[in-house]
Write an enzyme that holds these catalytic residues in place. Structure first.
Site, PDB file in Angstrom:
ATOM      1  N   ARG A  35       0.826  -1.209   0.000  1.00  0.00           N
ATOM      2  CA  ARG A  35       0.000   0.000   0.000  1.00  0.00           C
ATOM      3  C   ARG A  35       0.861   1.261   0.000  1.00  0.00           C
ATOM      4  O   ARG A  35       0.464   2.286  -0.564  1.00  0.00           O
ATOM      5  CB  ARG A  35      -0.933   0.007   1.208  1.00  0.00           C
ATOM      6  CG  ARG A  35      -2.050  -0.980   1.019  1.00  0.00           C
ATOM      7  CD  ARG A  35      -3.017  -0.940   2.156  1.00  0.00           C
ATOM      8  NE  ARG A  35      -4.192  -1.715   1.820  1.00  0.00           N
ATOM      9  CZ  ARG A  35      -5.014  -2.227   2.714  1.00  0.00           C
ATOM     10  NH1 ARG A  35      -4.807  -2.049   4.004  1.00  0.00           N
ATOM     11  NH2 ARG A  35      -6.062  -2.918   2.328  1.00  0.00           N
ATOM     12  N   LYS A 198     -18.958 -15.638   1.157  1.00  0.00           N
ATOM     13  CA  LYS A 198     -20.394 -15.388   1.275  1.00  0.00           C
ATOM     14  C   LYS A 198     -21.054 -14.877   0.003  1.00  0.00           C
ATOM     15  O   LYS A 198     -20.541 -13.989  -0.650  1.00  0.00           O
ATOM     16  CB  LYS A 198     -20.606 -14.327   2.350  1.00  0.00           C
ATOM     17  CG  LYS A 198     -20.317 -14.803   3.748  1.00  0.00           C
ATOM     18  CD  LYS A 198     -20.749 -13.698   4.658  1.00  0.00           C
ATOM     19  CE  LYS A 198     -20.504 -13.975   6.110  1.00  0.00           C
ATOM     20  NZ  LYS A 198     -20.582 -12.717   6.857  1.00  0.00           N
TER      21      LYS A 198
HETATM   22  P1  AMP Z   1     -14.285 -13.206   0.790  1.00  0.00           P
HETATM   23  O1  AMP Z   1     -13.687 -12.267   1.782  1.00  0.00           O
HETATM   24  O2  AMP Z   1     -15.769 -13.288   0.805  1.00  0.00           O
HETATM   25  O3  AMP Z   1     -13.711 -13.001  -0.613  1.00  0.00           O
HETATM   26  O4  AMP Z   1     -13.842 -14.666   1.257  1.00  0.00           O
HETATM   27  C1  AMP Z   1     -12.511 -15.057   1.299  1.00  0.00           C
HETATM   28  C2  AMP Z   1     -12.371 -16.218   2.224  1.00  0.00           C
HETATM   29  O5  AMP Z   1     -13.230 -17.247   1.820  1.00  0.00           O
HETATM   30  C3  AMP Z   1     -10.982 -16.799   2.236  1.00  0.00           C
HETATM   31  O6  AMP Z   1     -10.406 -16.592   3.497  1.00  0.00           O
HETATM   32  C4  AMP Z   1     -11.200 -18.282   1.963  1.00  0.00           C
HETATM   33  O7  AMP Z   1     -10.453 -19.111   2.807  1.00  0.00           O
HETATM   34  C5  AMP Z   1     -12.673 -18.456   2.246  1.00  0.00           C
HETATM   35  N1  AMP Z   1     -13.239 -19.579   1.528  1.00  0.00           N
HETATM   36  C6  AMP Z   1     -13.225 -19.810   0.212  1.00  0.00           C
HETATM   37  N2  AMP Z   1     -13.800 -20.999  -0.064  1.00  0.00           N
HETATM   38  C7  AMP Z   1     -14.188 -21.548   1.112  1.00  0.00           C
HETATM   39  C8  AMP Z   1     -14.836 -22.749   1.486  1.00  0.00           C
HETATM   40  N3  AMP Z   1     -15.179 -23.648   0.575  1.00  0.00           N
HETATM   41  N4  AMP Z   1     -15.077 -22.966   2.785  1.00  0.00           N
HETATM   42  C9  AMP Z   1     -14.709 -22.042   3.694  1.00  0.00           C
HETATM   43  N5  AMP Z   1     -14.113 -20.885   3.418  1.00  0.00           N
HETATM   44  C10 AMP Z   1     -13.848 -20.637   2.133  1.00  0.00           C
END
Ligand code: AMP
Length: 397
Positions: A35, A198
């Site tokens: 950053r 999510k």
């Molecule tokens: P986001 O911040 O919504 O982009 O989510 C990112 C996080 O989602 C990362 O830390 C990943 O480890 C987690 N993630 C991705 N796929 C899975 C899964 N199948 N089960 C649990 N966590 C997940």
């Protein structure tokens, strides 16, 4: 676009909002200086013009005013080394000493102000606080894309005190240009790859993208809500039970709009959320009870890679699995490699959304092999959703 290229900073004091919210270890050493490096071109241009620079940023989320842990003094040595100038430090971002230190700055000098969030007025967008900050400089520059979606005192409210002297720094300008390129000038086929934990975080973006893309790939934790909604068994995988209906609606909307919505056909499952878990590949929607899906499977990898490699425009936001664990990084790495291949071999324009996708592409050492890696997580998502970012509006308006 009003960028710093349109202004000669000679003998001017530039008050620059940067995003120096860098990760620090237990000994307050910076573990990733990306950053800071991202703001260097803006700082250099102003110093080269013969101006001086006053840097303001937040660090972390201090709750109760000044806290040593969140002091920006911890970054001073590294910042000085990166800019190549010994940076001065004001231990309060407003007040008499900040005013005096700013007034005393000579051309070529740099002053870093203490953490803006030591004042609750910053996040509240307090006008009087913004006005106090504004007294420190002659010109306002915003180069903090990571906080551009917030209407904070230093990111947007302050701009009203510089009606004729407010500019985008180079980082802000290129973030906006690259996002615009994806939103309004995408060459086809245009493929968006969505992943992460999510569905709820990304619904608005997915809906918006359905009007733009040819292919929408959905992987990561959010894919299990789709699988469950379609009647599949997902064991203990991530599920947003209240978003199942919405998932089905998105599938219908994609069909109606002629968008090729691609979900994983298989998944890597684990008997616990750990790198050393027992794992196996199963067909999507056939996960035994007590097992959880932590990555996309090999058939999905092939399917996704094929679509990605044929694309001319790629937007990637969110990992395909728990890439932080070696055992479950395969899908995310394969997608990263396919994005690189499309960029190199197919001349595709590839934009990697900030946050976890940026962390993933950095982990695989592929940052320089794609067209652009955004520094803004939430800010990029909101821009892509079609929202006007307060930090952008404040300079444009
Ligand atoms: P986001 O911040 O919504 O982009 O989510 C990112 C996080 O989602 C990362 O830390 C990943 O480890 C987690 N993630 C991705 N796929 C899975 C899964 N199948 N089960 C649990 N966590 C997940």
């Amino acid at each position: 676009m009003n960028t710093i290229d349109q202004f000669d900073f000679k003998d001017k004091k530039a008050l620059i909002r940067v995003d120096f919210n860098v990760p620090l270890d237990d000994e307050f050493k910076i573990t990733d200086d990306k950053r800071i490096r991202a703001a260097l071109p803006t700082i250099s241009k102003i110093l080269k013009d013969g101006g001086s620079v006053i840097l303001m940023s937040h660090l972390g989320r201090p709750k109760d005013g000044p806290t040593d842990k969140y002091s920006l003094k911890h970054i001073l040595t590294d910042l000085s080394a990166l800019i190549g100038v010994e940076v001065k430090f004001a231990d309060d971002c407003i007040g008499e000493s900040a005013v005096k230190q700013s007034a005393d700055l000579k051309p070529g000098e740099v002053l870093l102000l203490e953490n803006l969030r030591f004042y609750k007025e910053e996040e509240k967008g307090d006008v009087a606080f913004a006005e106090k900050l504004s007294k420190l400089g002659d010109v306002y520059v915003n180069d903090a894309f990571g906080t551009a979606h917030r209407a904070h005192a230093s990111t947007s409210i302050i701009a009203q005190f510089f009606p004729d002297a407010k500019y985008f720094g180079y980082l802000m300008a290129s973030e906006v240009e690259n996002a615009e390129k994806i939103l309004n000038h995408a060459e086809r086929p245009f493929t968006a790859i969505m992943g992460g934990a999510k569905v709820s975080d990304k619904i608005l973006l997915i809906e918006k993208l359905l009007d733009k893309v040819d292919n929408l790939i959905i992987g990561g934790g959010m894919a299990y809500t789709f699988a469950k909604a379609q009647g599949g068994e997902i064991g203990t995988s991530l599920l947003e039970a209240d978003k199942q209906e919405l998932s089905l609606e998105l599938i219908e909307k994609a069909k109606a709009k002629g968008v090729n919505l691609i979900l994983p056909v298989d998944t890597v499952i684990a008997d616990k959320f750990a790198n050393d878990a027992d794992k196996k590949d199963v067909t999507s929607g056939q996960i035994p009870a007590d097992w959880m899906g932590l990555d996309i499977g090999p058939k999905s990898v092939e399917l996704f890679q094929d679509v990605i490699k044929k694309s001319k425009t790629l937007l990637w936001n969110g990992p395909m699995g728990v890439f932080e664990m070696e055992s479950f990084q395969v899908g995310t790495k394969a997608v990263a490699e396919a994005v690189v291949a499309a960029t190199k071999d197919n001349g595709a324009f590839s934009l990697i959304g900030g946050g976890d996708s940026a962390a993933a592409i950095a982990k695989f050492g592929l940052e320089d092999e794609v067209s652009y890696v955004s520094t803004g997580g939430g800010a990029l998502l909101e821009y892509m959703e079609g929202k006007e970012l307060p930090g952008v509006k404040a300079i444009n308006g």
